[in-house]
Design a protein around this motif. Structure first.
Motif, PDB file in Angstrom:
ATOM      1  N   PHE A   1       0.556  -1.312   0.168  1.00  0.00           N
ATOM      2  CA  PHE A   1      -0.027   0.511  -0.224  1.00  0.00           C
ATOM      3  C   PHE A   1       1.168   1.325  -0.154  1.00  0.00           C
ATOM      4  O   PHE A   1       2.033   1.488   0.592  1.00  0.00           O
ATOM      5  N   VAL A   2       0.865   2.143  -0.560  1.00  0.00           N
ATOM      6  CA  VAL A   2       0.531   3.771  -1.137  1.00  0.00           C
ATOM      7  C   VAL A   2       0.146   4.438  -0.912  1.00  0.00           C
ATOM      8  O   VAL A   2      -1.296   4.463  -1.471  1.00  0.00           O
ATOM      9  N   HIS A   3       0.146   5.811   0.350  1.00  0.00           N
ATOM     10  CA  HIS A   3      -0.356   6.622   0.690  1.00  0.00           C
ATOM     11  C   HIS A   3      -0.630   7.969  -0.995  1.00  0.00           C
ATOM     12  O   HIS A   3       0.345   8.459  -1.744  1.00  0.00           O
ATOM     13  N   VAL A   4      -1.886   8.915  -1.221  1.00  0.00           N
ATOM     14  CA  VAL A   4      -1.630   9.363  -2.502  1.00  0.00           C
ATOM     15  C   VAL A   4      -1.287  10.484  -2.315  1.00  0.00           C
ATOM     16  O   VAL A   4      -0.788  11.017  -2.805  1.00  0.00           O
ATOM     17  N   SER A   5      -0.923  10.774  -0.788  1.00  0.00           N
ATOM     18  CA  SER A   5       0.406  12.290  -0.469  1.00  0.00           C
ATOM     19  C   SER A   5       1.874  11.879  -1.190  1.00  0.00           C
ATOM     20  O   SER A   5       2.042  12.407  -1.097  1.00  0.00           O
ATOM     21  N   GLU A   6       1.842  10.327  -0.706  1.00  0.00           N
ATOM     22  CA  GLU A   6       3.578  10.019  -1.883  1.00  0.00           C
ATOM     23  C   GLU A   6       3.225  10.207  -3.028  1.00  0.00           C
ATOM     24  O   GLU A   6       4.535  10.091  -3.662  1.00  0.00           O
ATOM     25  N   ILE A   7       2.530  10.433  -3.489  1.00  0.00           N
ATOM     26  CA  ILE A   7       2.556  10.589  -5.469  1.00  0.00           C
ATOM     27  C   ILE A   7       2.363  11.974  -5.699  1.00  0.00           C
ATOM     28  O   ILE A   7       1.420  11.913  -5.334  1.00  0.00           O
ATOM     29  N   ASP A   8       2.723  12.012  -7.040  1.00  0.00           N
ATOM     30  CA  ASP A   8       3.022  13.699  -6.863  1.00  0.00           C
ATOM     31  C   ASP A   8       1.769  13.920  -8.619  1.00  0.00           C
ATOM     32  O   ASP A   8       1.472  14.437  -8.547  1.00  0.00           O
ATOM     33  N   GLU A   9       1.894  12.465  -9.055  1.00  0.00           N
ATOM     34  CA  GLU A   9       1.389  13.178 -10.051  1.00  0.00           C
ATOM     35  C   GLU A   9       0.224  11.313 -10.521  1.00  0.00           C
ATOM     36  O   GLU A   9       1.446  10.515 -10.520  1.00  0.00           O
ATOM     37  N   PHE A  10      -1.125  11.487 -11.283  1.00  0.00           N
ATOM     38  CA  PHE A  10      -1.897  10.289 -10.927  1.00  0.00           C
ATOM     39  C   PHE A  10      -2.050  10.865 -12.737  1.00  0.00           C
ATOM     40  O   PHE A  10      -3.307  11.932 -13.243  1.00  0.00           O
ATOM     41  N   VAL A  11      -2.179  10.053 -13.428  1.00  0.00           N
ATOM     42  CA  VAL A  11      -2.724   9.314 -14.437  1.00  0.00           C
ATOM     43  C   VAL A  11      -3.609   7.941 -14.531  1.00  0.00           C
ATOM     44  O   VAL A  11      -3.359   7.084 -14.791  1.00  0.00           O
ATOM     45  N   ILE A  12      -5.335   7.987 -15.125  1.00  0.00           N
ATOM     46  CA  ILE A  12      -6.164   7.484 -14.986  1.00  0.00           C
ATOM     47  C   ILE A  12      -5.829   6.597 -16.254  1.00  0.00           C
ATOM     48  O   ILE A  12      -6.277   6.874 -17.468  1.00  0.00           O
ATOM     49  N   SER A  13      -6.095   5.149 -15.705  1.00  0.00           N
ATOM     50  CA  SER A  13      -6.184   4.068 -16.831  1.00  0.00           C
ATOM     51  C   SER A  13      -7.113   3.321 -16.470  1.00  0.00           C
ATOM     52  O   SER A  13      -7.450   2.684 -15.894  1.00  0.00           O
ATOM     53  N   ASN A  14      -7.251   2.112 -17.377  1.00  0.00           N
ATOM     54  CA  ASN A  14      -8.083   1.071 -17.515  1.00  0.00           C
ATOM     55  C   ASN A  14      -7.682   0.323 -18.513  1.00  0.00           C
ATOM     56  O   ASN A  14      -8.534   0.345 -19.120  1.00  0.00           O
ATOM     57  N   ARG A  15      -6.839  -0.568 -18.161  1.00  0.00           N
ATOM     58  CA  ARG A  15      -6.241  -1.907 -19.494  1.00  0.00           C
ATOM     59  C   ARG A  15      -6.274  -3.193 -18.815  1.00  0.00           C
ATOM     60  O   ARG A  15      -5.444  -2.702 -18.182  1.00  0.00           O
ATOM     61  N   PRO A  16      -6.390  -3.523 -19.524  1.00  0.00           N
ATOM     62  CA  PRO A  16      -5.567  -5.028 -19.720  1.00  0.00           C
ATOM     63  C   PRO A  16      -4.393  -5.075 -18.946  1.00  0.00           C
ATOM     64  O   PRO A  16      -3.636  -4.108 -19.555  1.00  0.00           O
ATOM     65  N   LEU A  17      -3.698  -5.758 -18.153  1.00  0.00           N
ATOM     66  CA  LEU A  17      -2.396  -6.169 -17.317  1.00  0.00           C
ATOM     67  C   LEU A  17      -1.767  -6.995 -18.514  1.00  0.00           C
ATOM     68  O   LEU A  17      -2.408  -7.654 -18.703  1.00  0.00           O
ATOM     69  N   ILE A  18      -0.303  -6.199 -18.403  1.00  0.00           N
ATOM     70  CA  ILE A  18       0.456  -7.517 -18.131  1.00  0.00           C
ATOM     71  C   ILE A  18       0.745  -8.584 -17.935  1.00  0.00           C
ATOM     72  O   ILE A  18       0.244  -8.839 -17.333  1.00  0.00           O
TER      73      ILE A  18
END
Length: 428
Positions: free
Chosen positions: A168-185
């Motif tokens: 787990f990682v809190h949103v406060s630890e991340i600078d920028e978010f890009v939303i996606s919804n795609r199949p995983l490798i």
């Protein structure tokens, strides 16, 4: 942080992918989240913006990635620095725009602390009700990247499984978010050959009930796991787990009940398989993922009795030295976790270090057991057993002559006589 506060922060940091990747500038160091968690939406945009970038160092640890940044059109823009190579990188290697860093996986977090990464590109799940995202498929070195990189850009993929451990990682630890919804490798397993199944059966002879194992990837690994179906009380503490491991769990072979640490938990740093595996691990408290400085830490592994490390190789010399990395000028794989797990096995009470490989290469025209090898991943004093489809060579406590005799015995019959002649000429 109050719910409304993290929610405001999360939405304020959301960017279009073009804007997020515009943070990357020439001459910077960019580290991609490893293995099947490499963020493909971010990578695709990075490649699209390549023409404005020069001398960007791209660090990666490859399993499953299509390596879009290794296309010839990217040669003049990116310097690829890989800890674990792939056939997709061969052209970049030959062009001189890819280089290999021979570093144990356990030590990559320390490398990140020293190297001062400019940008980390990672992949996470959407945040939960408390504002925590999940790393999903792989923890590996990402927790260190989040702490150490100047800017952390996360692709938020709603298809990631929610996994447990240090995930787990809190949103406060991340600078920028890009939303996606795609199949995983995903990575599917192939059908092992008769040779590979024979190797698996011999390795299984060395694994007692109640042992804890680490197994690598590929068809030899799958054949080894398939050969353990009649074992009891097996534990898993490994770099990765695959669909074949899932089968052992479902059969009740893997119980983890005899492990002194992480008891009843299957432990790894990354999931490497199909949607079936990812679905099984979603919100499953019996599967735990931890960083490589835990999973691959010899001091941690040494706390587990009867720990058996099982790894593969490209070639072995007659003294038991192992090359698992390089053929000619081309790096085919990497140090990976081989030495990490071998050290741990050697420190474990009742542990064993096993190397498994086919006896030949190039469609049977070349012996993998040789008089000398040009590159050494694991030194001869660290390996207990070498296994081919022709049997088991027991090396622990053996002299150089005895080792050579053991290894010639498990070489392909077509090469045994010449190996013995060459050994006599060179060493006797």
């Amino acid at each position: 942080m109050e719910n409304k506060d993290w929610n405001v922060l999360y939405h304020s940091r959301q960017k279009k992918v073009e804007e997020a990747i515009s943070s990357i500038q020439s001459n910077q160091k960019v580290f991609l989240a490893p293995f099947c968690n490499e963020p493909q939406t971010l990578v695709e945009e990075l490649v699209r913006q390549k023409d404005r970038l020069h001398n960007v160092d791209l660090y990666n640890v490859i399993i499953g990635s299509p390596c879009l940044y290794a296309d010839p059109s990217c040669y003049e823009h990116f310097n690829i620095r890989t800890f674990l190579s792939s056939s997709h990188l061969k052209g970049a290697f030959l062009n001189g725009t890819c280089d290999y860093l021979p570093l144990n996986l356990s030590e990559i977090p320390r490398f990140i602390e020293v190297e001062k990464v400019d940008i980390a590109l990672i992949q996470v799940s959407p945040p939960n009700e408390k504002g925590y995202c999940n790393l999903g498929l792989s923890v590996d070195v990402v927790q260190t990247l989040i702490k150490e990189a100047n800017i952390v850009i996360a692709e938020v993929n709603s298809q990631l499984p929610i996994t447990f451990g240090d995930t787990f990682v809190h949103v406060s630890e991340i600078d920028e978010f890009v939303i996606s919804n795609r199949p995983l490798i995903t990575i599917g397993g192939g059908v092992p050959s008769n040779v590979e199944m024979a190797i698996g059966r011999y390795v299984a002879e060395l694994i007692p009930d109640h042992a804890t194992i680490q197994v690598g990837l590929g068809k030899i690994a799958d054949s080894i796991i398939a050969s353990l179906k009649n074992k009891k009380g097996i534990g898993i503490h490994s770099g990765s787990i695959t669909d074949s491991v899932l089968e052992l769990i479902e059969l009740g072979v893997v119980t983890n009940e005899y492990k002194e640490i992480n008891r009843y938990k299957t432990v790894c740093t990354t999931l490497t398989g199909t949607e079936k595996l990812y679905h099984y691990c979603h919100e499953n408290p019996n599967i735990e993922l931890y960083p490589t400085n835990y999973t691959h830490n010899a001091a941690i592994i040494a706390q587990i009795s009867n720990f058996h490390s099982i790894n593969s190789a490209l070639e072995v010399d007659l003294f038991g030295q192992i090359n698992a990395e390089q053929v000619g000028n081309y790096t085919m794989a990497g140090v990976g976790g081989q030495m990490d797990f071998i050290r741990g096995a050697r420190l474990s009470k009742g542990g064993k270090a096993i190397i498994a490989l086919p006896s030949t290469a190039k469609k049977g025209t070349e012996s993998r057991i040789k008089i000398k090898i040009p590159f050494v991943t694991t030194i001869k004093s660290e390996v207990d057993y070498v296994v081919t489809e022709y049997g088991i060579a027991s090396l622990f406590g053996k002299s150089l002559k005895e080792r050579a005799k053991e290894l010639i015995t498990i070489a392909h019959p077509d090469f045994r006589e010449q190996l013995y002649i060459d050994f006599e000429r060179a060493f006797l």
